[in-house]
Design a protein around this motif. Sequence first.
Motif, PDB file in Angstrom:
ATOM      1  N   PRO A  47       9.967   1.153   8.416  1.00  0.00           N
ATOM      2  CA  PRO A  47      10.106   2.007   7.231  1.00  0.00           C
ATOM      3  C   PRO A  47      10.231   1.221   5.927  1.00  0.00           C
ATOM      4  O   PRO A  47       9.605   1.549   4.927  1.00  0.00           O
ATOM      5  CB  PRO A  47      11.393   2.794   7.517  1.00  0.00           C
ATOM      6  N   ARG A  48      11.004   0.145   5.960  1.00  0.00           N
ATOM      7  CA  ARG A  48      11.246  -0.643   4.750  1.00  0.00           C
ATOM      8  C   ARG A  48       9.985  -1.334   4.244  1.00  0.00           C
ATOM      9  O   ARG A  48       9.742  -1.457   3.041  1.00  0.00           O
ATOM     10  CB  ARG A  48      12.337  -1.672   5.076  1.00  0.00           C
TER      11      ARG A  48
ATOM     12  N   ILE B  43       7.048  -0.388   4.215  1.00  0.00           N
ATOM     13  CA  ILE B  43       6.153   0.494   3.461  1.00  0.00           C
ATOM     14  C   ILE B  43       6.603   0.643   2.016  1.00  0.00           C
ATOM     15  O   ILE B  43       5.793   0.905   1.132  1.00  0.00           O
ATOM     16  CB  ILE B  43       6.035   1.858   4.173  1.00  0.00           C
ATOM     17  N   THR B  44       7.892   0.442   1.764  1.00  0.00           N
ATOM     18  CA  THR B  44       8.374   0.569   0.385  1.00  0.00           C
ATOM     19  C   THR B  44       8.125  -0.709  -0.418  1.00  0.00           C
ATOM     20  O   THR B  44       8.280  -0.707  -1.631  1.00  0.00           O
ATOM     21  CB  THR B  44       9.878   0.908   0.336  1.00  0.00           C
TER      22      THR B  44
ATOM     23  N   VAL C 110       3.526   4.575  12.936  1.00  0.00           N
ATOM     24  CA  VAL C 110       4.746   4.877  12.186  1.00  0.00           C
ATOM     25  C   VAL C 110       5.596   5.852  13.002  1.00  0.00           C
ATOM     26  O   VAL C 110       5.071   6.605  13.810  1.00  0.00           O
ATOM     27  CB  VAL C 110       4.446   5.497  10.796  1.00  0.00           C
TER      28      VAL C 110
ATOM     29  N   LEU D 163      10.426   7.715   9.289  1.00  0.00           N
ATOM     30  CA  LEU D 163       9.825   7.158   8.096  1.00  0.00           C
ATOM     31  C   LEU D 163       9.819   8.116   6.906  1.00  0.00           C
ATOM     32  O   LEU D 163       9.858   7.722   5.751  1.00  0.00           O
ATOM     33  CB  LEU D 163       8.387   6.864   8.489  1.00  0.00           C
ATOM     34  N   LEU D 164       9.725   9.399   7.213  1.00  0.00           N
ATOM     35  CA  LEU D 164       9.565  10.371   6.134  1.00  0.00           C
ATOM     36  C   LEU D 164      10.875  11.022   5.715  1.00  0.00           C
ATOM     37  O   LEU D 164      10.889  11.943   4.917  1.00  0.00           O
ATOM     38  CB  LEU D 164       8.552  11.440   6.545  1.00  0.00           C
TER      39      LEU D 164
ATOM     40  N   ASP E 294      12.248   8.669   0.671  1.00  0.00           N
ATOM     41  CA  ASP E 294      11.078   8.200  -0.092  1.00  0.00           C
ATOM     42  C   ASP E 294       9.767   8.701   0.497  1.00  0.00           C
ATOM     43  O   ASP E 294       8.771   7.975   0.532  1.00  0.00           O
ATOM     44  CB  ASP E 294      11.005   6.656  -0.120  1.00  0.00           C
TER      45      ASP E 294
ATOM     46  N   GLU F 231       6.402   8.613  -1.767  1.00  0.00           N
ATOM     47  CA  GLU F 231       5.867   7.285  -2.012  1.00  0.00           C
ATOM     48  C   GLU F 231       5.187   6.734  -0.761  1.00  0.00           C
ATOM     49  O   GLU F 231       4.104   6.152  -0.808  1.00  0.00           O
ATOM     50  CB  GLU F 231       7.017   6.362  -2.435  1.00  0.00           C
ATOM     51  N   ARG F 232       5.844   6.928   0.369  1.00  0.00           N
ATOM     52  CA  ARG F 232       5.286   6.393   1.616  1.00  0.00           C
ATOM     53  C   ARG F 232       4.003   7.122   2.020  1.00  0.00           C
ATOM     54  O   ARG F 232       3.051   6.485   2.469  1.00  0.00           O
ATOM     55  CB  ARG F 232       6.331   6.478   2.735  1.00  0.00           C
TER      56      ARG F 232
ATOM     57  N   ARG G  35       1.184   5.752  -0.059  1.00  0.00           N
ATOM     58  CA  ARG G  35       0.711   4.424   0.366  1.00  0.00           C
ATOM     59  C   ARG G  35      -0.068   4.492   1.668  1.00  0.00           C
ATOM     60  O   ARG G  35      -1.092   3.826   1.820  1.00  0.00           O
ATOM     61  CB  ARG G  35       1.891   3.483   0.532  1.00  0.00           C
ATOM     62  N   LEU G  36       0.426   5.291   2.593  1.00  0.00           N
ATOM     63  CA  LEU G  36      -0.283   5.408   3.872  1.00  0.00           C
ATOM     64  C   LEU G  36      -1.633   6.090   3.659  1.00  0.00           C
ATOM     65  O   LEU G  36      -2.627   5.735   4.293  1.00  0.00           O
ATOM     66  CB  LEU G  36       0.572   6.169   4.898  1.00  0.00           C
TER      67      LEU G  36
END
Length: 281
Positions: A119-120, A122-123, A149, A153-154, A157, A160-161, A164-165
């Motif tokens: 998870p981290r 992806i940020t 993933v 993860l969701l 944030d 934002e994630r 990006r994905l």
Amino acid sequence: RAKELGGHRVEVFAAHMHADVMRRLEMAADLQRALMENQFALEYQPVVDLATSRVTAVEALVRWWRGSAFVPPEDFLGVAEDTGLIVPLSEWILTEACREVAAWRASSWDIGLNVNLSPRQITSPRFVDTIAAALKESGLPPSALTLEVTEDLLVEDADERIERLSALRALGVRLAIDDFGTGYASLAYLRQLPVDMIKIDPSFVSGLGSDETLALLTRTIVRLGHDLGLVVVAEGIERPEQLEQLREMGCTRGQGYLVARPMAPRRVDTLMPPKLSGTLR
Ligand code: C2E
Ligand code: MG
Ligand code: MG
Ligand code: MG
């Protein structure tokens, strides 16, 4: 009296906390050193077509030997996340795995690569660029890479994630939801994330052959996935009756100790289908 007892309890609790903090600090220092000294390795676990047993992809799994002690990823990834070391570690994993799988593909072996995302990671602002660079340097086609993933993860944030994905998916990279069915909102994620694959959590597969409810749930997930046009992979196949039931349910892909264990790169070579030599008549 009650206060005394309470106070004592706080002290005991604090002592435990202290030990845990020390343990994590030591681990963080060791992780940092391991990263500088290149002490991490990758193993690959095959994902197979359940009908033909053909290897369709390999999942990269990180390995750490801390001195002579093997540390399972689940015991150090949390510390790597909290300290931010997960970002450089994940960059190494991705670069190494893309390079290795690109080399196998160069011997005309059509396999894909699955890589787990934390998870981290992806940020990190470098996230999308890192993946694009790993693909470019290795020559691995984006469509051969699937990023796995998990549903947690969701939780934070999310916007934002997802953005990006989605950017990666626009490059042609594929997305998978790992450990599917264990999150508290599995179905909702299918609407939010543009996914290509779901990997059914081993807790469902383990009950096949003994637990009617789990069998029914597994069958439902397989059907749902296929109705949505997704590739469905069953994880944690350990016994022949599980494999049998999954085939009968129409699940097309699988992974598990029964099929193949995670293995060192030089052993993956031996799975390569024999090349056709000379001309076909
Ligand atoms: P995961 O992504 O769900 O990976 C599957 C895990 O199940 C692997 O454990 C694999 O060795 C194990 N496994 C495969 N088949 C069987 C089976 O038939 N029975 C049983 N009991 N286990 C099976 P591993 O390698 O210990 O990894 C655990 C978790 O740590 C992974 O779960 C993943 O969430 C994380 N992880 C591993 N490598 C990486 C990595 O390179 N990056 C990130 N971010 N996470 C990783
Ligand atoms: Mg995985
Ligand atoms: Mg999994
Ligand atoms: Mg897992």
